[in-house]
Design an enzyme around this catalytic site. Structure first.
Site, PDB file in Angstrom:
ATOM      1  N   ASP A  80      56.760 -28.149   2.988  1.00 18.27           N
ATOM      2  CA  ASP A  80      56.117 -26.749   1.983  1.00 18.27           C
ATOM      3  C   ASP A  80      54.965 -26.353   3.284  1.00 18.27           C
ATOM      4  O   ASP A  80      55.028 -24.897   3.111  1.00 18.27           O
ATOM      5  CB  ASP A  80      55.318 -27.453   1.005  1.00 18.27           C
ATOM      6  CG  ASP A  80      56.086 -28.208   0.022  1.00 18.27           C
ATOM      7  OD1 ASP A  80      57.191 -27.284  -0.169  1.00 18.27           O
ATOM      8  OD2 ASP A  80      55.627 -28.798  -0.588  1.00 18.27           O
TER       9      ASP A  80
ATOM     10  N   ARG B 105      54.474 -20.863   5.869  1.00 17.78           N
ATOM     11  CA  ARG B 105      54.193 -20.283   7.092  1.00 17.78           C
ATOM     12  C   ARG B 105      55.275 -19.246   7.454  1.00 17.78           C
ATOM     13  O   ARG B 105      54.935 -17.923   7.873  1.00 17.78           O
ATOM     14  CB  ARG B 105      54.233 -21.186   8.525  1.00 17.78           C
ATOM     15  CG  ARG B 105      53.830 -20.550   9.881  1.00 17.78           C
ATOM     16  CD  ARG B 105      54.056 -21.419  10.931  1.00 17.78           C
ATOM     17  NE  ARG B 105      53.780 -20.951  12.316  1.00 17.78           N
ATOM     18  CZ  ARG B 105      54.501 -21.413  13.260  1.00 17.78           C
ATOM     19  NH1 ARG B 105      55.345 -22.455  13.200  1.00 17.78           N
ATOM     20  NH2 ARG B 105      54.372 -20.951  14.416  1.00 17.78           N
TER      21      ARG B 105
ATOM     22  N   ASN C 171      51.750 -18.638  -3.151  1.00 15.28           N
ATOM     23  CA  ASN C 171      51.419 -19.547  -4.382  1.00 15.28           C
ATOM     24  C   ASN C 171      50.393 -19.493  -5.068  1.00 15.28           C
ATOM     25  O   ASN C 171      50.312 -19.208  -6.191  1.00 15.28           O
ATOM     26  CB  ASN C 171      51.589 -20.963  -3.679  1.00 15.28           C
ATOM     27  CG  ASN C 171      52.895 -21.653  -3.351  1.00 15.28           C
ATOM     28  OD1 ASN C 171      54.070 -20.971  -3.817  1.00 15.28           O
ATOM     29  ND2 ASN C 171      52.989 -22.733  -2.623  1.00 15.28           N
ATOM     30  N   GLU C 172      49.175 -19.604  -4.360  1.00 14.44           N
ATOM     31  CA  GLU C 172      48.028 -19.411  -4.927  1.00 14.44           C
ATOM     32  C   GLU C 172      46.901 -19.156  -4.236  1.00 14.44           C
ATOM     33  O   GLU C 172      46.745 -19.391  -3.081  1.00 14.44           O
ATOM     34  CB  GLU C 172      47.577 -20.749  -5.701  1.00 14.44           C
ATOM     35  CG  GLU C 172      47.257 -22.000  -4.844  1.00 14.44           C
ATOM     36  CD  GLU C 172      48.175 -22.602  -4.060  1.00 14.44           C
ATOM     37  OE1 GLU C 172      48.023 -22.885  -2.834  1.00 14.44           O
ATOM     38  OE2 GLU C 172      49.240 -23.086  -4.627  1.00 14.44           O
TER      39      GLU C 172
ATOM     40  N   ARG D  43      28.380 -32.214  -5.061  1.00 11.85           N
ATOM     41  CA  ARG D  43      28.036 -31.218  -6.246  1.00 11.85           C
ATOM     42  C   ARG D  43      29.027 -30.506  -6.593  1.00 11.85           C
ATOM     43  O   ARG D  43      30.192 -30.088  -5.993  1.00 11.85           O
ATOM     44  CB  ARG D  43      26.977 -30.281  -5.846  1.00 11.85           C
ATOM     45  CG  ARG D  43      25.685 -30.922  -4.973  1.00 11.85           C
ATOM     46  CD  ARG D  43      24.653 -29.987  -4.494  1.00 11.85           C
ATOM     47  NE  ARG D  43      24.353 -28.910  -5.623  1.00 11.85           N
ATOM     48  CZ  ARG D  43      23.639 -27.889  -5.503  1.00 11.85           C
ATOM     49  NH1 ARG D  43      23.074 -27.670  -4.456  1.00 11.85           N
ATOM     50  NH2 ARG D  43      23.252 -27.077  -6.435  1.00 11.85           N
TER      51      ARG D  43
ATOM     52  N   ASP E 109      35.504 -28.684  -9.973  1.00 13.33           N
ATOM     53  CA  ASP E 109      36.004 -28.668  -8.684  1.00 13.33           C
ATOM     54  C   ASP E 109      36.504 -27.158  -8.109  1.00 13.33           C
ATOM     55  O   ASP E 109      36.581 -26.978  -6.804  1.00 13.33           O
ATOM     56  CB  ASP E 109      37.007 -29.593  -8.174  1.00 13.33           C
ATOM     57  CG  ASP E 109      36.560 -31.211  -8.484  1.00 13.33           C
ATOM     58  OD1 ASP E 109      35.506 -31.229  -8.377  1.00 13.33           O
ATOM     59  OD2 ASP E 109      37.522 -32.130  -8.408  1.00 13.33           O
TER      60      ASP E 109
ATOM     61  N   TYR F 157      49.905 -26.003  -6.281  1.00 11.92           N
ATOM     62  CA  TYR F 157      48.684 -26.847  -6.613  1.00 11.92           C
ATOM     63  C   TYR F 157      48.209 -26.470  -8.149  1.00 11.92           C
ATOM     64  O   TYR F 157      47.495 -27.482  -8.641  1.00 11.92           O
ATOM     65  CB  TYR F 157      47.683 -25.912  -5.663  1.00 11.92           C
ATOM     66  CG  TYR F 157      45.915 -26.331  -5.731  1.00 11.92           C
ATOM     67  CD1 TYR F 157      45.701 -27.509  -6.350  1.00 11.92           C
ATOM     68  CD2 TYR F 157      45.116 -25.835  -4.940  1.00 11.92           C
ATOM     69  CE1 TYR F 157      44.397 -28.171  -6.185  1.00 11.92           C
ATOM     70  CE2 TYR F 157      43.938 -26.253  -4.704  1.00 11.92           C
ATOM     71  CZ  TYR F 157      43.592 -27.239  -5.728  1.00 11.92           C
ATOM     72  OH  TYR F 157      42.202 -27.845  -5.366  1.00 11.92           O
TER      73      TYR F 157
ATOM     74  N   PHE G 290      50.050 -26.847 -10.719  1.00  9.89           N
ATOM     75  CA  PHE G 290      50.772 -27.769 -11.357  1.00  9.89           C
ATOM     76  C   PHE G 290      50.084 -29.287 -11.097  1.00  9.89           C
ATOM     77  O   PHE G 290      49.568 -30.091 -12.144  1.00  9.89           O
ATOM     78  CB  PHE G 290      52.271 -28.147 -10.714  1.00  9.89           C
ATOM     79  CG  PHE G 290      53.058 -29.296 -11.251  1.00  9.89           C
ATOM     80  CD1 PHE G 290      53.625 -29.219 -12.382  1.00  9.89           C
ATOM     81  CD2 PHE G 290      52.909 -30.526 -10.578  1.00  9.89           C
ATOM     82  CE1 PHE G 290      54.281 -30.424 -13.065  1.00  9.89           C
ATOM     83  CE2 PHE G 290      53.551 -31.751 -11.073  1.00  9.89           C
ATOM     84  CZ  PHE G 290      54.134 -31.675 -12.088  1.00  9.89           C
ATOM     85  N   SER G 291      49.518 -29.550  -9.774  1.00 11.02           N
ATOM     86  CA  SER G 291      48.598 -30.614  -9.481  1.00 11.02           C
ATOM     87  C   SER G 291      47.230 -30.601 -10.756  1.00 11.02           C
ATOM     88  O   SER G 291      46.703 -31.829 -11.018  1.00 11.02           O
ATOM     89  CB  SER G 291      48.203 -30.906  -8.358  1.00 11.02           C
ATOM     90  OG  SER G 291      49.474 -31.140  -7.480  1.00 11.02           O
TER      91      SER G 291
END
Length: 336
Positions: free
Chosen positions: A111, A116, A185-186, A196, A215, A228, A230-231
């Site tokens: 990936d 890239r 992608n994102e 924190r 997060d 990401y 999806f995760s």
């Protein structure tokens, strides 16, 4: 979002039967005697030379293409690790000029290498054809075992070009634009330290949606919905659907649901002034620090990434194969 430009030869010209677009059906073998037809054609090859499997795959692709009269161009830094014929063209420039005049960018790797390659593809407008040498590889069109088919399809021009939506990203501090970027992608706004939470307020089309600590937040394209986003618990969106996604990451809030918006929407994530520093990641490759009070705006990108497709396999089948989803017991439609 998925405008198709069919550059393939007709089935009769290629000598293929109906259904030959499926990756499971071998492509017509290229005749080395057709080198004259390939004269003037050049392919740019990008690979992860840190892997022995990638080196062997690159060597196989290079020899296969050149045997059929197609020139191959590589970056000098990568060529140093590869056993290559002298006729391979080497370029030192890393940028759009590297692929000028090339028909395709063939990318061999996981990936990270595919993303890239997407940077080269977006900057140049040259389509990218990915061969997955990693684990999932949703951006890839072929797997390691398909290398001979890839060469055959490139030689005979049996591929189509599909445009994928991108994101344009900008960062503001005190109203001033301090950074611009893009992503396939994102674009993710994340906390800079584990100790924190990152305090943010999300916004869609100029109106606030919700504030929370967590997060971070992922803003994604349909292409990035299986990465990401999806995760983080976001929905899987079919590539032909035009939409933007906003997915909170481990949010401490009653309402922190993934959102799917219009492709014309403008998404924004504001880091609260009392919060810690944040970090903006674009495709997990490019990063910039976000000061407290920073504002990140995400909208549909002006420039798409063009992907070369070898077959018409449905995204549903791709999803099932990539994630090894259990489908035993499916009976389908009973045809009378």
């Amino acid at each position: 979002m998925s405008e198709l430009s069919n550059t393939s030869e007709s089935a009769s010209e290629a000598g293929s039967e109906p259904g030959s677009g499926d990756a499971s059906v071998p492509a017509a073998a290229a005749d080395p005697a057709d080198g004259a037809a390939a004269a003037g054609r050049t392919v740019f090859l990008l690979t992860h030379t840190g892997r022995e499997s990638a080196i062997r795959s690159a060597e196989r692709v290079v020899h296969g293409l050149m045997r059929c009269g197609i020139g191959v161009r590589l970056l000098e830094d990568e060529a140093a690790d590869l056993p290559l014929p002298p006729a391979v063209e080497l370029v030192g420039e890393v940028g759009p000029g590297s692929v000028q005049g090339c028909e395709l960018i063939i990318v061999l790797g996981g990936d990270g290498t595919l993303l890239r390659g997407a940077e080269f593809a977006r900057a140049s407008g040259v389509p990218m054809l990915g061969v997955n040498l990693g684990r999932v590889g949703f951006l890839a069109e072929a797997e390691r075992d398909d290398l001979d088919k890839v060469v055959d399809r490139v030689v005979t021009k049996e591929y189509e070009v599909e445009e994928r939506m991108t994101l344009d990203v900008l960062v503001r501090n005190d109203g001033r634009i301090v950074h611009t970027d893009w992503a396939l992608n994102e674009a993710s706004v994340e906390k800079a330290s584990r100790e924190r939470l990152l305090e943010v307020v999300t916004e869609v089309d100029g109106r606030p949606v919700s504030g929370f600590g967590g997060d971070g937040v992922v803003c994604a394209t349909p292409t990035g919905s299986t990465a990401y986003a999806f995760s983080a618990g976001g929905p899987v969106v079919w590539p032909e659907v035009e939409a933007l996604l906003m997915v909170p990451i481990s949010a401490h809030a009653l309402f922190a649901r993934p959102l799917v918006t219009s492709p014309r929407s403008v998404l924004a994530v504001e880091v609260q002034p009392q919060s810690q520093y944040g970090v903006l990641w674009c495709d997990g490759r490019r990063t910039v620090e976000l000061l407290p009070g920073a504002r990140v705006e995400v909208r549909r990108g002006a420039v798409p990434v063009r992907l070369a497709r070898l077959h018409h396999a449905s995204f549903t089948d791709r999803l099932v194969a990539k994630f090894a989803l259990p489908v035993s017991g499916w009976r389908g439609v009973v045809v009378p």
